[in-house]
Design an enzyme around this catalytic site. Structure first.
Site, PDB file in Angstrom:
ATOM      1  N   CYS A  28       0.825  -1.209   0.000  1.00 39.54           N
ATOM      2  CA  CYS A  28       0.000   0.000   0.000  1.00 39.54           C
ATOM      3  C   CYS A  28       0.857   1.256   0.000  1.00 39.54           C
ATOM      4  O   CYS A  28       0.523   2.264  -0.627  1.00 39.54           O
ATOM      5  CB  CYS A  28      -0.961  -0.003   1.191  1.00 39.54           C
ATOM      6  SG  CYS A  28      -0.153  -0.030   2.815  1.00 39.54           S
ATOM      7  N   HIS A 167      -1.699   1.598   7.438  1.00 38.72           N
ATOM      8  CA  HIS A 167      -2.114   1.536   6.035  1.00 38.72           C
ATOM      9  C   HIS A 167      -1.831   2.882   5.386  1.00 38.72           C
ATOM     10  O   HIS A 167      -1.856   3.918   6.061  1.00 38.72           O
ATOM     11  CB  HIS A 167      -3.613   1.198   5.955  1.00 38.72           C
ATOM     12  CG  HIS A 167      -4.116   0.931   4.571  1.00 38.72           C
ATOM     13  ND1 HIS A 167      -3.480   0.092   3.686  1.00 38.72           N
ATOM     14  CD2 HIS A 167      -5.215   1.414   3.901  1.00 38.72           C
ATOM     15  CE1 HIS A 167      -4.158   0.049   2.546  1.00 38.72           C
ATOM     16  NE2 HIS A 167      -5.209   0.853   2.651  1.00 38.72           N
ATOM     17  N   ASN A 187      -7.864   4.108  -2.451  1.00 35.55           N
ATOM     18  CA  ASN A 187      -7.261   2.954  -1.804  1.00 35.55           C
ATOM     19  C   ASN A 187      -6.527   2.107  -2.852  1.00 35.55           C
ATOM     20  O   ASN A 187      -6.502   2.449  -4.036  1.00 35.55           O
ATOM     21  CB  ASN A 187      -8.345   2.134  -1.093  1.00 35.55           C
ATOM     22  CG  ASN A 187      -7.782   1.237  -0.023  1.00 35.55           C
ATOM     23  OD1 ASN A 187      -6.626   1.369   0.380  1.00 35.55           O
ATOM     24  ND2 ASN A 187      -8.576   0.312   0.461  1.00 35.55           N
TER      25      ASN A 187
END
Length: 222
Positions: A28, A167, A187
């Site tokens: 991520c 994240h 995302n």
């Protein structure tokens, strides 16, 4: 003060690549950094170029590949030194969690970053920087993203502690929905959910820690 708006002024949502899938690789951080640099490149050149995530995963020794990265400044240390190739030249190949040998080719580099990742925090500061400089890399606790239903994710420190940031996403805009101020973020789990990989989260109260770590890097185009 700028009016509230969904996209950033310099870069429309249409100009942002659709949400990609990290799949079973903890990359991520690479998607967030690459997305932020795509924004910087588009603003500086007027060209839409997707940048390599796998180069960051496989070549940035400052991070742990699919095992994640301890911060957002480490990959910028790498891109300052080595530069970054496009996704076309170095496509994503780590979706199954496998890290291949670094295949970096300096002759294909399209940008170098400045030496530092420029950190900011706090709702109003982030809003001004986002408006002026474009999409930002941000960290947050991603727990409630799994349950996103189109309504802005609300602050709930009990189940989404702002102190458990693990994240990274790309902050691309802000606005209001039903009188709830929100951030709009991209995302890296693919074009899923009601907003096809984007999500909204309450703005102004550090929901899930999203106003704790944010920033961008300047670039030099090759």
């Amino acid at each position: 003060m700028p009016k509230e708006r969904k996209p950033t002024p310099q870069l429309s949502l249409e100009a942002l690549e659709k949400s990609k899938r990290t799949v079973s690789c903890g990359s991520c951080w690479a998607f967030s950094i690459a997305g932020m640099l795509e924004g910087q490149y588009a603003i500086k050149t007027g060209k839409l170029v997707e940048f390599s995530k796998s180069q960051l995963v496989e070549c940035a020794k400052q991070c742990s590949g699919c095992g994640g990265c301890d911060g957002l400044e480490q990959p910028i240390e790498y891109t300052h030194q080595a530069g970054l190739e496009s996704e076309k030249d170095y496509p994503y190949r780590n979706g199954n969690g496998e890290k291949f040998k670094c295949a970096y080719d300096k002759s294909k580099v399209k940008l170098f970053t400045g030496k530092d990742f420029l950190y900011f925090n706090g709702s109003e500061t982030m809003k001004k920087i986002l408006y002026k400089y474009g999409p930002l890399s941000v960290g947050l606790n991603g727990h409630l993203i799994h349950f996103y239903n189109g309504t802005p994710i609300k602050k709930n420190d009990e189940i989404c502690s702002p102190n458990a940031i693990g994240h990274a996403v790309l902050l691309v805009g802000y606005g209001k929905q039903d009188d709830i101020p929100y951030w709009l973020a991209r995302n890296s789990w693919g074009p899923i959910g009601p907003d096809e990989g984007f999500f909204k989260i309450e703005r102004g109260n550090n929901a899930c820690g999203i106003e704790t770590i944010a920033g961008y890097a300047t670039i030099d185009v090759v």
